[in-house]
Enzyme design. Structure first.
Site, PDB file in Angstrom:
ATOM      1  N   ILE A  59       0.894  -1.163   0.000  1.00  0.00           N
ATOM      2  CA  ILE A  59       0.000   0.000   0.000  1.00  0.00           C
ATOM      3  C   ILE A  59       0.932   1.212   0.000  1.00  0.00           C
ATOM      4  O   ILE A  59       1.898   1.270   0.769  1.00  0.00           O
ATOM      5  CB  ILE A  59      -0.944  -0.008   1.226  1.00  0.00           C
ATOM      6  CG1 ILE A  59      -1.894   1.200   1.257  1.00  0.00           C
ATOM      7  CG2 ILE A  59      -0.192  -0.112   2.531  1.00  0.00           C
ATOM      8  CD1 ILE A  59      -2.973   1.109   2.370  1.00  0.00           C
ATOM      9  N   SER A  60       0.699   2.166  -0.885  1.00  0.00           N
ATOM     10  CA  SER A  60       1.613   3.310  -0.984  1.00  0.00           C
ATOM     11  C   SER A  60       1.641   4.086   0.337  1.00  0.00           C
ATOM     12  O   SER A  60       0.658   4.119   1.079  1.00  0.00           O
ATOM     13  CB  SER A  60       1.170   4.259  -2.096  1.00  0.00           C
ATOM     14  OG  SER A  60       1.166   3.615  -3.347  1.00  0.00           O
TER      15      SER A  60
END
Ligand code: SAH
Length: 214
Positions: free
Chosen positions: A63-64
């Site tokens: 997940i960024s």
């Protein structure tokens, strides 16, 4: 999992951190203040959800980092009702932030497990992207084109022509370009044949891979 006052408090702190790092688009900050990021992480990482860090989400993907989500969202200059194409659904967190900002979101994921898990999660949390698609983002979504903007959330070795072709005139493509590290790149389509390019420094993403993976 629930969203509690404690989570909201942690989100408020995260928003201050993002502001200190230079994010100033109020609509981006408001959306990120409201979307419960911990619900997009595997349960073991819940306590870390509001640190400004990337995390594993399964299938070798991440997940960024919140700052990266904020930075890319800010570059999109989202207006309510914008039609936005996202490449790399991943955890669905970026998708949810764009939905919260009032955009009509079309998102593509090439990893079948992530596609299945995240399309269910987004529906359960009542974020309503127009389309969650299992496919290859290098091709875009020609049947739903053109888009007001396109966001690529994996590191692209080059800028895919198909994505440029699916932008409206005036549309914005935000894409991290490069192999080991990526340069955040903004292309604005100024006419049928012209694109203006600007660069915004180094980031690190998982690679944008060709083709889908069953
Ligand atoms: N937006 C995501 C970021 C996930 S990481 C989030 O907020 O969690 C990048 C994602 O891009 C991964 O899930 C990866 O599988 C996906 N991806 C990589 N290459 C792709 C391609 N060609 N088409 C679609 N998705 C791709």
């Amino acid at each position: 999992m629930r969203d509690t006052a404690k989570h909201q408090g942690l989100r408020n702190q995260l928003i201050s951190v993002l502001q200190q790092k230079g994010i100033n688009d109020k609509r981006v900050l408001q959306a990120m203040q409201s979307v419960p990021r911990h619900l997009f992480l595997e349960s073991g990482f819940e306590d870390f959800a509001y640190q400004d860090k990337a995390f594993p989400i399964g299938a070798g993907q991440t997940i960024s980092q919140p700052y990266t989500v904020a930075f890319q969202s800010q570059l999109l200059q989202v207006k309510p009702d914008d039609k936005i194409l996202e490449i790399g659904t991943g955890s669905g967190y970026q998708t949810a932030v764009l939905c919260k900002m009032g955009a009509k979101v079309f998102t593509i994921e090439r990893q079948i497990e992530l596609y299945k898990k995240t399309s269910k999660l987004l529906a359960a949390l009542r974020y309503n992207p127009r389309v969650v698609s299992f496919g290859d983002g290098y091709k875009g979504l020609p049947t739903d084109a053109p888009f007001d903007s396109i966001i690529v959330t994996a590191g692209a070795p080059y800028i895919p022509q198909a994505l440029m072709a699916q932008l409206k005139i005036g549309g914005r493509l935000v894409i991290p370009v490069g192999e080991d590290t990526q340069i955040m790149t903004l292309l604005v389509r100024s006419s049928e044949t012209h694109f203006e390019q600007q660069e915004f420094g180094d980031f690190r993403f998982v690679p944008m891979l060709e083709d889908k993976n069953r």
